[in-house]
Design a protein around this motif. Structure first.
Motif, PDB file in Angstrom:
ATOM      1  N   SER A 121      -6.732  30.983  15.820  1.00  0.00           N
ATOM      2  CA  SER A 121      -7.044  31.817  17.200  1.00  0.00           C
ATOM      3  C   SER A 121      -7.611  32.998  16.432  1.00  0.00           C
ATOM      4  CB  SER A 121      -6.163  31.669  17.495  1.00  0.00           C
ATOM      5  OG  SER A 121      -5.698  32.045  18.884  1.00  0.00           O
ATOM      6  N   LEU A 122      -6.566  33.109  15.564  1.00  0.00           N
ATOM      7  CA  LEU A 122      -6.030  34.144  15.058  1.00  0.00           C
ATOM      8  C   LEU A 122      -7.992  34.962  14.892  1.00  0.00           C
ATOM      9  CD1 LEU A 122      -5.045  37.954  14.113  1.00  0.00           C
ATOM     10  CD2 LEU A 122      -4.626  37.189  12.289  1.00  0.00           C
ATOM     11  N   TYR A 123      -8.752  34.105  13.328  1.00  0.00           N
ATOM     12  CA  TYR A 123      -9.904  34.003  12.715  1.00  0.00           C
ATOM     13  C   TYR A 123     -10.699  33.927  13.408  1.00  0.00           C
ATOM     14  CZ  TYR A 123      -8.409  35.802   8.129  1.00  0.00           C
ATOM     15  OH  TYR A 123      -7.395  35.714   6.894  1.00  0.00           O
ATOM     16  N   HIS A 124     -10.600  32.890  14.497  1.00  0.00           N
ATOM     17  CA  HIS A 124     -11.958  32.669  15.087  1.00  0.00           C
ATOM     18  C   HIS A 124     -12.590  33.221  15.764  1.00  0.00           C
ATOM     19  CE1 HIS A 124     -13.760  28.722  12.716  1.00  0.00           C
ATOM     20  NE2 HIS A 124     -12.546  28.997  12.020  1.00  0.00           N
ATOM     21  N   PHE A 125     -11.681  33.514  16.599  1.00  0.00           N
ATOM     22  CA  PHE A 125     -11.752  34.511  18.331  1.00  0.00           C
ATOM     23  C   PHE A 125     -10.970  35.575  18.348  1.00  0.00           C
ATOM     24  CE2 PHE A 125     -10.894  29.508  18.695  1.00  0.00           C
ATOM     25  CZ  PHE A 125     -12.515  29.399  19.435  1.00  0.00           C
ATOM     26  N   ARG A 126     -10.497  36.346  17.011  1.00  0.00           N
ATOM     27  CA  ARG A 126     -10.229  38.092  17.672  1.00  0.00           C
ATOM     28  C   ARG A 126     -10.287  38.423  16.090  1.00  0.00           C
ATOM     29  NH1 ARG A 126      -9.071  42.453  17.902  1.00  0.00           N
ATOM     30  NH2 ARG A 126      -7.362  43.199  18.757  1.00  0.00           N
ATOM     31  N   LEU A 127     -10.177  38.313  14.765  1.00  0.00           N
ATOM     32  CA  LEU A 127     -10.637  39.719  14.063  1.00  0.00           C
ATOM     33  C   LEU A 127     -12.049  39.531  14.097  1.00  0.00           C
ATOM     34  CD1 LEU A 127      -8.807  38.206  10.464  1.00  0.00           C
ATOM     35  CD2 LEU A 127      -8.043  40.215  12.490  1.00  0.00           C
ATOM     36  N   LYS A 128     -12.115  41.486  13.555  1.00  0.00           N
ATOM     37  CA  LYS A 128     -13.193  41.830  13.596  1.00  0.00           C
ATOM     38  C   LYS A 128     -13.961  42.235  12.117  1.00  0.00           C
ATOM     39  CE  LYS A 128     -12.345  44.675  17.946  1.00  0.00           C
ATOM     40  NZ  LYS A 128     -11.703  43.864  18.586  1.00  0.00           N
ATOM     41  N   PRO A 129     -14.639  43.369  11.513  1.00  0.00           N
ATOM     42  CA  PRO A 129     -15.034  43.200  10.464  1.00  0.00           C
ATOM     43  C   PRO A 129     -14.539  44.371  10.211  1.00  0.00           C
ATOM     44  CG  PRO A 129     -16.976  42.814  11.587  1.00  0.00           C
ATOM     45  CD  PRO A 129     -16.218  43.119  12.457  1.00  0.00           C
ATOM     46  N   GLU A 130     -13.726  44.756  11.361  1.00  0.00           N
ATOM     47  CA  GLU A 130     -12.748  46.393  10.415  1.00  0.00           C
ATOM     48  C   GLU A 130     -11.381  45.980  10.890  1.00  0.00           C
ATOM     49  OE1 GLU A 130     -14.118  45.959  12.948  1.00  0.00           O
ATOM     50  OE2 GLU A 130     -14.089  46.786  15.132  1.00  0.00           O
ATOM     51  N   ASP A 131     -11.104  45.321  11.148  1.00  0.00           N
ATOM     52  CA  ASP A 131      -9.282  44.239  11.622  1.00  0.00           C
ATOM     53  C   ASP A 131      -9.389  43.836   9.698  1.00  0.00           C
ATOM     54  OD1 ASP A 131      -9.430  44.857  14.016  1.00  0.00           O
ATOM     55  OD2 ASP A 131      -9.832  43.326  14.715  1.00  0.00           O
ATOM     56  N   ARG A 132      -7.666  43.495   9.513  1.00  0.00           N
ATOM     57  CA  ARG A 132      -6.995  42.891   8.483  1.00  0.00           C
ATOM     58  C   ARG A 132      -5.606  42.490   8.905  1.00  0.00           C
ATOM     59  NH1 ARG A 132     -11.747  44.824   6.649  1.00  0.00           N
ATOM     60  NH2 ARG A 132     -11.400  46.637   4.990  1.00  0.00           N
ATOM     61  N   LEU A 163      -2.147  31.820  22.364  1.00  0.00           N
ATOM     62  CA  LEU A 163      -1.815  32.483  21.959  1.00  0.00           C
ATOM     63  C   LEU A 163      -3.573  33.691  21.446  1.00  0.00           C
ATOM     64  CD1 LEU A 163      -1.363  29.881  18.369  1.00  0.00           C
ATOM     65  CD2 LEU A 163      -0.554  32.152  18.884  1.00  0.00           C
ATOM     66  N   HIS A 164      -4.288  32.692  21.849  1.00  0.00           N
ATOM     67  CA  HIS A 164      -5.685  34.200  22.665  1.00  0.00           C
ATOM     68  C   HIS A 164      -5.374  35.339  23.252  1.00  0.00           C
ATOM     69  CE1 HIS A 164      -9.782  35.108  22.684  1.00  0.00           C
ATOM     70  NE2 HIS A 164      -9.609  35.772  24.210  1.00  0.00           N
ATOM     71  N   GLY A 165      -4.920  35.508  24.800  1.00  0.00           N
ATOM     72  CA  GLY A 165      -4.187  35.888  25.356  1.00  0.00           C
ATOM     73  C   GLY A 165      -3.318  36.904  24.600  1.00  0.00           C
ATOM     74  N   ALA A 166      -1.808  36.784  23.640  1.00  0.00           N
ATOM     75  CA  ALA A 166      -1.712  37.741  23.071  1.00  0.00           C
ATOM     76  C   ALA A 166      -2.062  38.484  21.817  1.00  0.00           C
ATOM     77  CB  ALA A 166       0.129  36.331  22.332  1.00  0.00           C
ATOM     78  N   LEU A 167      -3.016  37.267  21.525  1.00  0.00           N
ATOM     79  CA  LEU A 167      -3.552  38.034  20.093  1.00  0.00           C
ATOM     80  C   LEU A 167      -4.432  39.565  20.171  1.00  0.00           C
ATOM     81  CD1 LEU A 167      -4.206  35.485  18.148  1.00  0.00           C
ATOM     82  CD2 LEU A 167      -2.420  37.180  17.313  1.00  0.00           C
ATOM     83  N   HIS A 168      -5.447  39.438  21.267  1.00  0.00           N
ATOM     84  CA  HIS A 168      -5.916  40.696  22.097  1.00  0.00           C
ATOM     85  C   HIS A 168      -5.285  41.483  22.974  1.00  0.00           C
ATOM     86  CE1 HIS A 168      -8.736  37.963  21.337  1.00  0.00           C
ATOM     87  NE2 HIS A 168     -10.222  39.197  21.364  1.00  0.00           N
ATOM     88  N   LYS A 169      -3.441  41.301  22.483  1.00  0.00           N
ATOM     89  CA  LYS A 169      -3.305  42.394  23.474  1.00  0.00           C
ATOM     90  C   LYS A 169      -3.598  43.791  22.982  1.00  0.00           C
ATOM     91  CE  LYS A 169       1.454  43.554  25.853  1.00  0.00           C
ATOM     92  NZ  LYS A 169       0.258  44.795  26.986  1.00  0.00           N
ATOM     93  N   GLU A 170      -3.588  44.438  22.874  1.00  0.00           N
ATOM     94  CA  GLU A 170      -4.041  46.266  22.580  1.00  0.00           C
ATOM     95  C   GLU A 170      -2.307  46.949  22.481  1.00  0.00           C
ATOM     96  OE1 GLU A 170      -6.322  47.405  20.187  1.00  0.00           O
ATOM     97  OE2 GLU A 170      -7.632  45.138  20.633  1.00  0.00           O
ATOM     98  N   ASP A 171      -2.283  48.257  21.548  1.00  0.00           N
ATOM     99  CA  ASP A 171      -1.172  49.406  21.644  1.00  0.00           C
ATOM    100  C   ASP A 171       0.195  48.403  21.139  1.00  0.00           C
ATOM    101  OD1 ASP A 171      -2.839  50.738  23.854  1.00  0.00           O
ATOM    102  OD2 ASP A 171      -2.145  49.972  25.457  1.00  0.00           O
ATOM    103  N   GLY A 172       0.436  48.676  21.619  1.00  0.00           N
ATOM    104  CA  GLY A 172       2.090  48.765  20.401  1.00  0.00           C
ATOM    105  C   GLY A 172       3.344  49.766  19.329  1.00  0.00           C
ATOM    106  N   PRO A 173       3.196  48.933  18.690  1.00  0.00           N
ATOM    107  CA  PRO A 173       3.793  48.188  17.916  1.00  0.00           C
ATOM    108  C   PRO A 173       3.784  46.713  18.347  1.00  0.00           C
ATOM    109  CG  PRO A 173       5.273  48.894  17.452  1.00  0.00           C
ATOM    110  CD  PRO A 173       4.672  50.012  18.205  1.00  0.00           C
ATOM    111  N   LEU A 174       3.073  45.908  18.354  1.00  0.00           N
ATOM    112  CA  LEU A 174       3.263  44.605  18.899  1.00  0.00           C
ATOM    113  C   LEU A 174       3.285  43.551  18.036  1.00  0.00           C
ATOM    114  CD1 LEU A 174       2.913  42.900  21.882  1.00  0.00           C
ATOM    115  CD2 LEU A 174       0.396  42.490  21.143  1.00  0.00           C
ATOM    116  N   ALA A 175       4.480  42.744  18.791  1.00  0.00           N
ATOM    117  CA  ALA A 175       5.031  41.372  17.908  1.00  0.00           C
ATOM    118  C   ALA A 175       5.087  40.057  18.899  1.00  0.00           C
ATOM    119  CB  ALA A 175       7.179  41.519  18.140  1.00  0.00           C
TER     120      ALA A 175
END
Lengths: 273, 304
Positions: free
Chosen positions: A49-60, A214-226
Motif C-alpha cells: 500500500s505504501l510503496y505503490h499508492f503513497r510514496l512520492k519521490p521526496e518521501d522516505r 490502509l490507503h486512507g490512513a497513509l494519506h493523512k497529512e500533519d501529525g506526527p501520526l501513528a
C-alpha cells in the motif's frame, strides 16, 4: 525513493498486486529455504500500500522491523526496482539481499536495520532534517509490535511528540506475536494506541490487511501520526496464521504448494478471521 | 576546554547543515552556541540512544550533526547505535564526550570514561581525537566539520603550565627535548607533568611527544629516530590498557620492526583502593600524576 510515482488508487489493483507479491514472497522463501515468513506476511499489505499508492519521490521509508526484509524486497520487485535474479539470490552467499536490509546496493533502502529499536529514531532524524532544511516530503517508518519492548522506541516517541514532527508517520505491524510468545504474554503493551495518544500523538487504528483502510490512513497529512495496523502473523496461509513457529521455520515442498494454493484461490483469504 | 570547544563551534554556526544535539547538558558552557544556532541546537533530553540514532538520520539527510554528553554517556550507553546507525553507514556524526578519563573525579565510576576511545576505535571508520590544550579546539573543530565519517572528540581540562604556549596543533607534537627515553602521551595529563619533566637533567629527561589522534597514522621519523637512540619507550594515558594508545603504538612499532627492548605503559587502572576522589587523586593511584610520570621515565634500577 527517486523516480517513484504513486499509482492511482484502485482496490482491485491493490488486491492483485498484493496477491502477486504474496506468491512471490512464498516462492522466494521456499527456494532459499528461509523462515521468518510470519512477520513478512503480516507486513506485506502495508508495504504494498505504501510503496505503490503513497510514496512520492521526496518521501522516505525506514523499515524498523528489519526481519521483514523479504516483504520489502518483494515489494521493490513488484515495482521493478529489484529483478527476478536478485530475488533468487535471497539469503545466498554473495547476495545483496541479506536476511535484514543491507547497507549498500539498493538505493531505496536508506538504513540497514535489523536490531530492533533503531528505525523509528532514524526516521525521526530524517524527518527533523527535512524540517530544518525546509524540504518537502514525508517520512514513514514501520515498526513491529514486539519492538516496542525496546526503550529506545519510547525515547524516539518522546522526541517526535515533543518536537511535533508533522512530516512523520510511523506504523506498528501489530500481529500480536513476538520472538518467543504472544506479545500479551511476554510484555503486554495493549492498548498500544492509547499509549501513543497519551504522548500527544494522533493515532489511527486500522485493519492492516484492508487495503482501502490502509490507503486512507497513509494519506493523512500533519501529525506526527501513528497508525496501529492490526495484522495477522502469517496472513493468507491458514496453517501459518497466528503461529509462532512461522517466525522461524522454512516450508517443506508440501507446505509450500498448499500455501500457494490458498493464496491463489483467495488472495484475501484469512481462514481465521 | 568546554569554553574553547563552544567558541570554536560557535564560529561555525553560519553553516546551515550544522546541527548540535545535547544530552541535556551544557549549563554555563554551551549557551553561546545555543543562541547562535537557534533551532539547530536541540536538547535531545536524557536519551542518548535516541540522540545518536537521530543524529544518524540527520546525517543521512545531509546535515552535519554533533552529539554531546558526558563522556561515558555518549559512547557506552548508545554503543549499538554508534555501531549500526553511524559507523556501518559511514555517516559524519561527531560524538563529543566531556570529561574523558577520570575527569568527573569524585562523581564516581559511572561518570568516568576509561575505555572510551579504545572501545570506539574497534568500530569501522571511527576516529578519536584527544586534544590536550584549549588552543587545539580551534584547529580540530573546523576539520571535524568537514570530515567524511564518524569521529569521537574527548574533552577534558586544559592543563598547560602557566606562561607556556603549546606548539600548534598536529596529530603528533614534540613538547620537550631530552636525551632520556621517548615518552608518548595522550590527553591533558601531560600538561600537568611538563614542569616536573622539564626540571629533569637533560641526560635523563625524556623526549616528550603528544599524540592527539587515533588510529595512528604514519609515525613521525623524528620520533622513530629518538626511539632508536634511547631504546626505551614510555606511554602514558588516562585510559585502560586495552585498546589505548600504548597498545596501538606498540602494535604499530612491532609491525614496523621498530619496537624497542624497553616498553612501559602507565594507564588507568580503575579503582585500586576502592575509594573515590578528584581526577588528581585517581591519576595518582594509577601513577599518572606528575610524580608517577617522572618515576616511569626514570632509569631502570640496576639489579643488585
Amino acid at each position: 525513493m527517486a523516480g517513484m510515482t504513486p499509482l492511482v488508487w484502485s482496490a482491485d489493483k491493490a488486491a492483485a498486486i498484493s496477491q502477486q507479491a504474496r506468491l512471490r514472497l512464498l516462492r522466494m522463501h521456499y527456494e532459499s529455504k528461509v523462515g521468518h515468513l510470519g512477520g513478512n506476511l503480516s507486513a506485506l499489505d502495508i508495504l504494498i500500500s505504501l510503496y505503490h499508492f503513497r510514496l512520492k519521490p521526496e518521501d522516505r521509508f525506514v523499515l524498523a522491523k528489519g526481519h521483514s526484509a523479504g516483504a520489502l524486497y518483494v515489494t521493490l520487485w513488484s515495482l521493478g526496482l529489484l529483478r527476478e535474479e536478485d530475488l533468487r539470490q535471497f539469503h545466498r552467499d554473495g547476495t545483496r539481499l541479506s536476511g535484514h536490509p543491507p547497507l549498500r546496493g539498493i538505493p531505496e533502502i536508506v538504513f540497514a536495520t535489523g536490531s530492533l529499536g533503531h528505525g523509528l529514531g532514524l526516521a525521526v532524524g530524517l524527518a527533523l532534517g527535512k524540517k530544518l532544511r525546509g524540504e518537502p516530503g514525508r517520512v514513514f517508518c514501520l515498526t513491529s509490535d514486539g519492538e516496542w519492548n525496546e526503550g529506545s522506541c519510547w525515547e524516539a516517541l518522546i522526541f517526535l511528540a515533543h518536537r511535533r514532527l508533522d512530516n512523520l508517520t510511523f506504523l506498528v505491524d501489530l500481529n500480536g506475536m513476538q520472538g518467543f510468545g504472544a506479545t500479551r504474554e511476554v510484555a503486554n503493551l495493549e492498548p498500544l494506541a492509547e499509549k501513543f495518544r497519551c504522548f500527544g500523538v494522533e493515532t489511527l487504528e486500522v485493519d492492516g490487511h484492508d487495503m482501502a483502510a490502509l490507503h486512507g490512513a497513509l494519506h493523512k497529512e500533519d501529525g506526527p501520526l501513528a497508525i496501529v495496523a492490526r495484522t495477522v502473523k502469517g496472513f493468507g496461509v491458514s496453517f501459518m496464521e497466528h503461529r509462532m513457529a512461522w517466525h522461524y521455520l522454512p516450508m517443506s515442498e508440501e507446505q509450500y504448494l498448499q500455501a500457494v494454493r490458498e493464496v491463489r484461490e483467495c488472495g484475501r483469504l484469512s481462514a481465521a478471521r | 576546554m568546554r569554553q574553547a570547544f563552544c567558541s570554536a563551534l560557535t564560529a561555525q554556526a553560519s553553516r546551515p547543515e550544522f546541527v548540535f544535539l545535547s544530552g541535556d547538558l551544557g549549563f554555563k558552557a554551551l549557551e553561546p552556541l545555543q543562541e547562535a544556532l537557534g533551532p539547530r541546537f536541540l536538547n535531545a533530553g536524557v536519551s542518548e540512544q535516541n540522540m545518536v540514532t537521530v543524529a544518524a538520520g540527520l546525517a543521512r539527510g545531509g546535515m552535519r550533526p554533533w552529539a554531546y554528553s558526558i563522556a561515558p554517556f555518549i559512547y557506552a550507553r548508545p554503543f549499538e547505535q554508534i555501531r549500526n546507525d553511524v559507523c556501518f553507514h559511514e555517516l559524519p556524526v561527531i560524538l563529543v564526550g566531556n570529561g574523558g578519563g577520570y575527569g568527573y573525579g569524585v562523581m564516581g565510576s559511572s561518570h568516568h570514561a576509561l575505555e572510551d576511545y579504545g572501545s570506539l576505535l574497534t568500530l569501522p571508520g571511527m576516529r578519536a581525537l584527544v586534544p590536550a590544550f584549549d588552543a587545539d579546539l580551534a584547529a580540530i573543530v573546523p576539520s571535524l566539520m568537514q570530515c567524511g565519517g564518524p569521529a569521537y572528540l574527548r574533552l577534558g581540562l586544559s592543563e598547560e603550565p602557566k606562561g607556556w604556549t603549546p606548539p600548534a596543533y598536529a596529530p603528533w607534537r614534540k613538547l620537550l627535548d631530552g636525551k632520556g627515553p621517548a615518552l608518548v602521551a595522550a590527553g591533558p595529563l601531560i600538561g600537568a607533568a611538563l614542569p616536573a619533566l622539564a626540571a629533569m637533567e637533560e641526560k635523563l629527561r625524556p623526549e616528550v611527544w603528544l599524540v592527539s589522534e587515533l588510529p595512528l597514522a604514519r609515525l613521525p621519523e623524528e620520533f622513530l629516530e629518538s626511539l632508536r637512540r634511547s631504546r626505551r619507550l614510555v606511554v602514558v594515558e588516562e585510559h585502560s590498557a586495552h585498546g589505548g594508545l600504548g597498545q596501538s603504538l606498540a602494535y604499530s612499532l612491532a609491525r614496523a620492526g621498530e619496537m624497542p627492548p624497553s616498553f612501559a605503559h602507565r594507564h588507568a587502572m580503575g579503582y585500586l583502593s576502592g575509594l573515590y576522589g578528584s581526577q588528581k587523586y585517581h591519576r595518582a593511584e594509577c601513577g599518572l600524576d606528575p610524580a608517577g610520570i617522572v618515576a616511569a621515565v626514570a632509569p631502570p634500577v640496576a639489579p643488585l
